[in-house]
Motif scaffolding. Sequence first.
Motif: not given
Length: 291
Positions: A188, A190, A195, A197-198, A201-202, A205, A242, A246, A249, A285
């Motif tokens: 993912l 950035f 830092d 999460i877009t 990016g989610a 994950i 970053r 994650v 998350a 990333r």
Amino acid sequence: MILTRVLAFGVLTIAVSGCVAGYNVDKMRTAEATGTPFTRALTAEYRDLTEFEADEMVDWHSADLYARKGLMTAEGSEVQPEAVGDWRIPEAMVPEFSDGRARLVGLLDASARTKAPEDAAIAQTRFDCWLEQQEEGHQLDHIARCRDEFYAALDRLDGAMAEAPPPAPAPAPAPAPAAPVAPQTFVLFFDFDSDIITPAGAAAIDDAIASAGSGGFTEFSVTGHADRAGAEDYNLDLSLRRANAVRDALTGRGFDLDGIFVAGRGEAEPAVPTADGVREQANRRVEIIPQ
């Protein structure tokens, strides 16, 4: 090493920097190594380089470099091999140094640190001294020795990684098990200096979690990276923030914190090599590997 040399401060600046170098060197002489067999071996190798540069070569700048790295490994931290782009070496030699470093990092990341810690430490420190001696460029025997010892250590690491235990006795015939699902890397990206999460990016994950479920994985390797815009220390901290974002998350989705292994590489391992100061989306990333 490529450093800004500011002469305007005169004798006072030289005196202060010399005191700092001498302090680090003296502290390194008596530092007690801790951590893994690899970090302990690195400490011993950086100590030897520190004392050689200080006592035999009277090169306090190089001695301080090795002392600072050795003091970090003495505390159990893993330091990275020197980045080729941080040193002034002939342009024609950059490909060889870059290929050598890539081969070294590949072996280290493929568990050479645990399978052959002493040879891994020798390979890393000899790469550093090869770069340092090549930038100085006037001690050809030292350059050749560091280079030869680096490649010899790499060859030993290749052999150690290729070694396999004796084959076990053939089991009784049984139905062939289903092929295991190989771990997959999920990436993912950035925004610059962020830092957060877009949404994309989610989604990455979520894909990693789904892959972990289908493959029977319960742990994750989470490694953060940064591009080369900004200071190296700041980018190292940013890459770790970053990775921690994650991690949070994943724990928020019910995964055990003890099963999430977080690391920050800063700008040391770019997906797309760039010059210092260049913004590159592909390098900002986090890589997630279910395992």
